[in-house]
Motif scaffolding. Structure first.
Motif, PDB file in Angstrom:
ATOM      1  N   ILE A 148      -1.469  -0.314  -6.379  1.00 24.22           N
ATOM      2  CA  ILE A 148      -0.015  -0.290  -6.042  1.00 24.22           C
ATOM      3  C   ILE A 148       0.133  -0.845  -4.852  1.00 24.22           C
ATOM      4  CG2 ILE A 148       1.662   2.171  -4.738  1.00 24.22           C
ATOM      5  CD1 ILE A 148      -0.196   4.422  -6.391  1.00 24.22           C
ATOM      6  N   PRO A 149       1.336  -1.557  -4.705  1.00 23.37           N
ATOM      7  CA  PRO A 149       1.797  -2.424  -4.115  1.00 23.37           C
ATOM      8  C   PRO A 149       1.808  -1.838  -2.227  1.00 23.37           C
ATOM      9  CG  PRO A 149       3.263  -2.289  -5.779  1.00 23.37           C
ATOM     10  CD  PRO A 149       2.744  -1.774  -5.521  1.00 23.37           C
ATOM     11  N   VAL A 150       1.110  -2.735  -1.475  1.00 25.18           N
ATOM     12  CA  VAL A 150       0.713  -1.841  -0.742  1.00 25.18           C
ATOM     13  C   VAL A 150       1.964  -1.005   0.504  1.00 25.18           C
ATOM     14  CG1 VAL A 150      -0.893  -3.619   0.432  1.00 25.18           C
ATOM     15  CG2 VAL A 150       1.187  -4.242   0.531  1.00 25.18           C
ATOM     16  N   HIS A 151       3.480  -1.680  -0.088  1.00 23.95           N
ATOM     17  CA  HIS A 151       3.950  -1.331   0.975  1.00 23.95           C
ATOM     18  C   HIS A 151       5.252  -0.188   0.358  1.00 23.95           C
ATOM     19  CE1 HIS A 151       5.944  -4.662  -2.409  1.00 23.95           C
ATOM     20  NE2 HIS A 151       6.909  -3.056  -3.008  1.00 23.95           N
ATOM     21  N   TYR A 152       4.029   0.484  -0.950  1.00 24.05           N
ATOM     22  CA  TYR A 152       4.172   1.714  -1.192  1.00 24.05           C
ATOM     23  C   TYR A 152       3.081   2.725  -1.051  1.00 24.05           C
ATOM     24  CZ  TYR A 152       9.060   0.621  -3.953  1.00 24.05           C
ATOM     25  OH  TYR A 152       9.709  -0.208  -4.024  1.00 24.05           O
TER      26      TYR A 152
END
Length: 410
Positions: free
Chosen positions: A284-288
């Motif tokens: 999962i991308p860090v911004h999520y």
């Protein structure tokens, strides 16, 4: 190697009024029928009527005027399992009505030919600044489905909107790029019975212009529904705003009931917890609320992370033990939504040594991304990562991973 200690409080929760978003989440959850299951395309599992429809569609295709029809690089012939998977997608999209499925298939084949999709993956369409930001493939879910992320919040700025949607030609070019992104995802599919034959879509509604993108959104929906049937296993909406009900009512007439049954809704405070149900945190991308940074997946599969939960009123200590003198410890840690205190200590084994404050206690806000840090141990001991959620009543999902590299010196 690691241990948890979690003294816990249980504060009484005050009742709160149900919001519009909560009501909408309930409504769309009801649409997602418990009986809904992704097709596995195994012929022996089909109903008799469905097998009959597949045979009829094959026969009709073999006697049609279309010469050597293909779809996504797969020749559509009666003796191919891959062909069966594709034909079943079109049949499912038309409730196994052979005539309707054939018409849809024929139109889609013609559209692909006219749209010149054979070489679209190699085209440079001039959307470099949107790659990894607006629409992009990133990792896989827990079952192995490729994941496509969509976020249109950047277009709230007039300059960006005019640049990509200022006229019909710009909209057409953007649509072609969006098709290119989806084709990348389709290329990752197996098209084999019982294998991975669809993708996961995550759509971020934060700051999305709710009226300006109406024309482009309708065109994208129309193209995807007409030409990519049963390509989405689950569609997850995140950062759902209060006006989602208006968007939903706008798009609903363009969606089939089966499509709507795949929807999952997550409001802003629930993004990480929702995504963790479907996708591992290292993907999962860090911004999520995940651990994956841009470029991480280019070097192969991500190092697995350990998931845990932090209850309201709880402090969790993650202990990395058995660290030798001269070893370097590198760790990643994330808590969905943060809004808590975080600190790191190194505790030497020798009683006469002092505890080292590697990272002093600091408050992390919901906008903070995953922690990535390292520490060189000058003596043997253990590293303790502390997550203090005692000031909050809300349960949070979290994940961490670490690597210990021993000193090369003898």
């Amino acid at each position: 190697m690691e241990a948890f200690s979690s003294p816990q409080q249980n504060p009484q929760k005050n009742p709160t009024k149900r919001s519009l978003i909560n009501s909408l989440m309930d409504a769309t959850t009801n649409l997602r029928s418990p009986s809904f299951k992704e097709d596995n395309y195994i012929i022996s599992n089909l109903k008799h009527s469905e097998k009959k429809s597949l045979t009829e569609l094959k026969n009709r295709l073999s006697t049609s005027s279309m010469q050597n029809p293909t779809m996504w690089g797969v020749p559509l012939n009666p003796d191919s399992e891959k062909s069966d998977v594709i034909l079943l997608k079109f049949l499912r999209a038309r409730d196994f009505k052979v005539s309707d499925a054939y018409t849809m298939l024929e139109k889609s084949i013609n559209w692909r030919r006219e749209y010149k999709l054979d070489g679209i993956l190699e085209e440079e369409l001039g959307f470099k600044e949107l790659e990894g930001l607006v629409a992009y493939m990133h990792g896989y879910d827990k079952e192995g489905h490729p994941v496509c992320y969509n976020a249109y919040g950047v277009f709230r700025e007039k300059e960006m909107y005019d640049k990509y949607f200022g006229d019909d030609e710009k909209i057409k070019k953007f649509l072609r790029w969006r098709v290119q992104v989806l084709e990348r995802g389709v290329k990752m599919l197996d098209f084999k019975p019982g294998q991975i034959n669809s993708i996961i879509q995550v759509t971020d509604l934060k700051d999305m212009p709710k009226t300006q993108l109406r024309v482009a959104s309708n065109q994208i929906l129309s193209v995807f529904q007409d030409n990519y049937p049963e390509m989405v296993a689950t569609k997850i909406f995140i950062n759902v705003p209060w006006y989602f009900s208006l968007l939903y009512s706008m798009f609903s007439p363009f969606l089939t009931q089966r499509t709507k049954s795949k929807f999952v809704i997550a409001k802003e405070s629930n993004v990480a917890e929702t995504l963790y149900k479907y996708i591992r945190p290292e993907d999962i991308p860090v911004h999520y609320g995940g651990l994956s940074r841009p470029g991480d997946l280019q070097n192969g599969p991500a190092k697995p992370a350990s998931e845990f939960t932090v209850k309201g009123g709880e402090k969790v200590n993650i202990q990395i033990e058995g660290i030798e003198a001269g070893a370097t410890i590198t760790w990643d840690l994330v808590v969905g939504g943060w809004d808590l205190e975080y600190s790191v200590e190194f505790i030497p084994n020798a009683k006469e040594s002092y505890t080292v404050a590697v990272e002093k206690p600091k408050k992390l806000t919901p906008s903070d991304e995953a922690i990535h840090n390292s520490f060189l141990a000058k003596e043997a001991g253990k590293l303790v990562l502390s997550v203090d959620n005692t000031a909050s009543r809300r349960r949070k999902v979290a994940a961490y991973r670490y690597v210990v590299r021993k000193s090369s010196l003898i």
